[in-house]
Design an enzyme around this catalytic site. Structure first.
Site, mmCIF file in Angstrom:
data_model
loop_
_atom_site.group_PDB
_atom_site.id
_atom_site.type_symbol
_atom_site.label_atom_id
_atom_site.label_comp_id
_atom_site.label_asym_id
_atom_site.label_seq_id
_atom_site.Cartn_x
_atom_site.Cartn_y
_atom_site.Cartn_z
ATOM 1 N N HIS A 32 -4.223 -11.952 -0.577
ATOM 2 C CA HIS A 32 -4.724 -10.755 0.111
ATOM 3 C C HIS A 32 -4.335 -10.773 1.591
ATOM 4 C CE1 HIS A 32 -8.331 -8.312 1.760
ATOM 5 N NE2 HIS A 32 -7.337 -7.502 1.455
ATOM 6 N N SER A 55 -7.970 -5.571 -2.494
ATOM 7 C CA SER A 55 -8.936 -5.788 -1.417
ATOM 8 C C SER A 55 -10.281 -6.268 -1.947
ATOM 9 C CB SER A 55 -9.173 -4.474 -0.672
ATOM 10 O OG SER A 55 -8.015 -4.058 -0.021
ATOM 11 N N ASN A 58 -13.470 -8.201 3.480
ATOM 12 C CA ASN A 58 -13.934 -6.837 3.204
ATOM 13 C C ASN A 58 -15.420 -6.761 2.881
ATOM 14 O OD1 ASN A 58 -11.656 -5.349 3.779
ATOM 15 N ND2 ASN A 58 -10.714 -5.917 1.838
HETATM 16 P P1 NAD Z 1 -1.029 3.000 0.071
HETATM 17 O O1 NAD Z 1 -1.764 4.168 -0.450
HETATM 18 O O2 NAD Z 1 -0.466 3.048 1.448
HETATM 19 O O3 NAD Z 1 0.193 2.644 -0.915
HETATM 20 C C1 NAD Z 1 0.033 2.488 -2.292
HETATM 21 C C2 NAD Z 1 1.408 2.632 -2.920
HETATM 22 O O4 NAD Z 1 1.284 2.308 -4.321
HETATM 23 C C3 NAD Z 1 1.975 4.062 -2.863
HETATM 24 O O5 NAD Z 1 3.253 4.028 -2.247
HETATM 25 C C4 NAD Z 1 2.060 4.495 -4.326
HETATM 26 O O6 NAD Z 1 3.175 5.327 -4.588
HETATM 27 C C5 NAD Z 1 2.201 3.126 -5.018
HETATM 28 N N1 NAD Z 1 1.850 3.114 -6.433
HETATM 29 C C6 NAD Z 1 0.754 3.632 -7.020
HETATM 30 N N2 NAD Z 1 0.779 3.354 -8.339
HETATM 31 C C7 NAD Z 1 1.907 2.648 -8.581
HETATM 32 C C8 NAD Z 1 2.489 2.072 -9.746
HETATM 33 N N3 NAD Z 1 1.895 2.172 -10.937
HETATM 34 N N4 NAD Z 1 3.662 1.408 -9.621
HETATM 35 C C9 NAD Z 1 4.280 1.307 -8.401
HETATM 36 N N5 NAD Z 1 3.772 1.818 -7.259
HETATM 37 C C10 NAD Z 1 2.601 2.485 -7.369
HETATM 38 O O7 NAD Z 1 -2.004 1.762 -0.104
HETATM 39 P P2 NAD Z 1 -2.058 0.411 0.771
HETATM 40 O O8 NAD Z 1 -2.968 0.638 1.917
HETATM 41 O O9 NAD Z 1 -0.684 -0.098 1.007
HETATM 42 O O10 NAD Z 1 -2.848 -0.543 -0.243
HETATM 43 C C11 NAD Z 1 -2.183 -1.210 -1.295
HETATM 44 C C12 NAD Z 1 -3.033 -2.355 -1.770
HETATM 45 O O11 NAD Z 1 -3.270 -3.257 -0.672
HETATM 46 C C13 NAD Z 1 -4.407 -1.945 -2.298
HETATM 47 O O12 NAD Z 1 -4.773 -2.807 -3.341
HETATM 48 C C14 NAD Z 1 -5.294 -2.163 -1.082
HETATM 49 O O13 NAD Z 1 -6.643 -2.368 -1.426
HETATM 50 C C15 NAD Z 1 -4.681 -3.416 -0.506
HETATM 51 N N6 NAD Z 1 -4.940 -3.640 0.919
HETATM 52 C C16 NAD Z 1 -4.983 -2.584 1.787
HETATM 53 C C17 NAD Z 1 -5.226 -2.826 3.124
HETATM 54 C C18 NAD Z 1 -5.258 -1.692 4.121
HETATM 55 O O14 NAD Z 1 -5.695 -1.889 5.248
HETATM 56 N N7 NAD Z 1 -4.788 -0.506 3.751
HETATM 57 C C19 NAD Z 1 -5.432 -4.135 3.593
HETATM 58 C C20 NAD Z 1 -5.356 -5.183 2.665
HETATM 59 C C21 NAD Z 1 -5.124 -4.921 1.330
#
Ligand code: NAD
Length: 265
Positions: free
Chosen positions: A123, A102, A173
């Protein structure tokens, strides 16, 4: 390059959403996570939504990165964890390496990989099936053909790519997260209730979700990580996180994904 197979790493809310749209657009898809429980949940979520393409889906905790055209990393927004992941990936010589970060520097993460010239930011927005824009971010070393392939991939998902420079928070963001932070400061100051803050922005600015509800939807851990990155790299206190984020994250109140945040779910 004609991409056929995509591997999504991280089966959280974003990883599952990205897997969903890739499957619907005809890609073969491997979804992986270090947490087996997340993988089981992901299988159920995907199967409940897109039964007809489940034959194209592999869910595994031990993916073969040499057999994929594109790796999309969607693991938690933690730079050290992301770098550690990228440092141990051994992809095929043609594989494109992408992060769904993000905010973090694409150039910085690329340097942890064996192929910085094949690394790029792709992204997606949340919820992935509904949101139409995808930010595409080139690092300093990203090859032009890799960028063109990323743009073509986003279009193949029927989404609109927006090209953004490698800058903290990119575009979306950098605008959205300070607004959520301001709403948290308003709540912390006792100026209005969470419900009234959100109702105000829905009813006055036409936003589909209020900022606090949106923070819960994104994940308060993710919001805090983005604010910390904006604050550290711009060295500007306007991005300093409201202390409420730290308290909630320390308490395990991460928003919708943990059942509690600014609201209870
Ligand atoms: P989340 O917490 O829902 O999921 C993260 C996942 O990563 C978990 O299932 C965890 O088990 C897994 N994980 C952690 N370390 C790991 C590793 N070393 N190997 C494999 N899996 C691993 O998070 P999210 O909201 O899905 O966010 C994920 C990414 O997407 C982040 O970089 C976030 O900034 C980005 N993002 C999030 C959003 C949002 O609205 N939540 C929007 C756009 C981008």
């Amino acid at each position: 390059m004609m991409m056929k197979h995509v591997t999504v790493v991280g089966a959280g809310q974003m990883g599952v959403g990205i897997a969903h749209v890739c499957l619907e657009s005809g890609f073969q898809l491997t979804l992986t996570d270090q947490n087996e429980a997340q993988l089981s949940k992901a299988r159920e979520k995907i199967a409940s939504k897109i039964l007809n393409v489940i034959s194209n889906l592999t869910i595994t905790s031990s993916p073969d990165f040499t057999k994929t055209d594109l790796i999309i990393e969607a693991i938690a927004e933690n730079l050290e964890i992301k770098k550690a992941f990228w440092g141990q990936v051994n992809p095929a010589p043609h594989t494109i390496l992408a992060s769904n970060t993000s905010s973090y520097s694409i150039t910085d993460m690329a340097m942890m990989t064996c192929a910085p010239e094949r690394f790029i930011g792709i992204h997606f927005m949340n919820p992935v099936p509904k949101m139409t824009i995808v930010e595409v971010i080139k690092g300093i070393n990203t090859r032009e053909d890799v960028y063109q392939d990323a743009i073509a991939f986003v279009k193949a998902l029927s989404k609109t790519p927006v090209t953004v420079k490698d800058s903290p928070g990119f575009v979306v963001n950098r605008i959205l997260i300070p607004m959520i932070n301001e709403a948290a400061f308003i709540l912390e100051g006792g100026i209005a209730t969470a419900e009234d803050i959100d109702a105000s922005m829905k009813g006055a600015a036409g936003h589909p979700m209020g900022p606090l509800g949106l923070g819960d939807f994104i994940g308060l851990d993710t919001c805090l990580a983005i604010l910390n990155d904006l604050h550290a790299r711009f060295k500007n206190d306007k991005y300093k996180p409201c202390p409420l984020f730290k308290s909630y994250v320390e308490a395990g109140h991460l928003g919708r994904k943990s059942g509690k945040g600014f609201y209870n779910y």
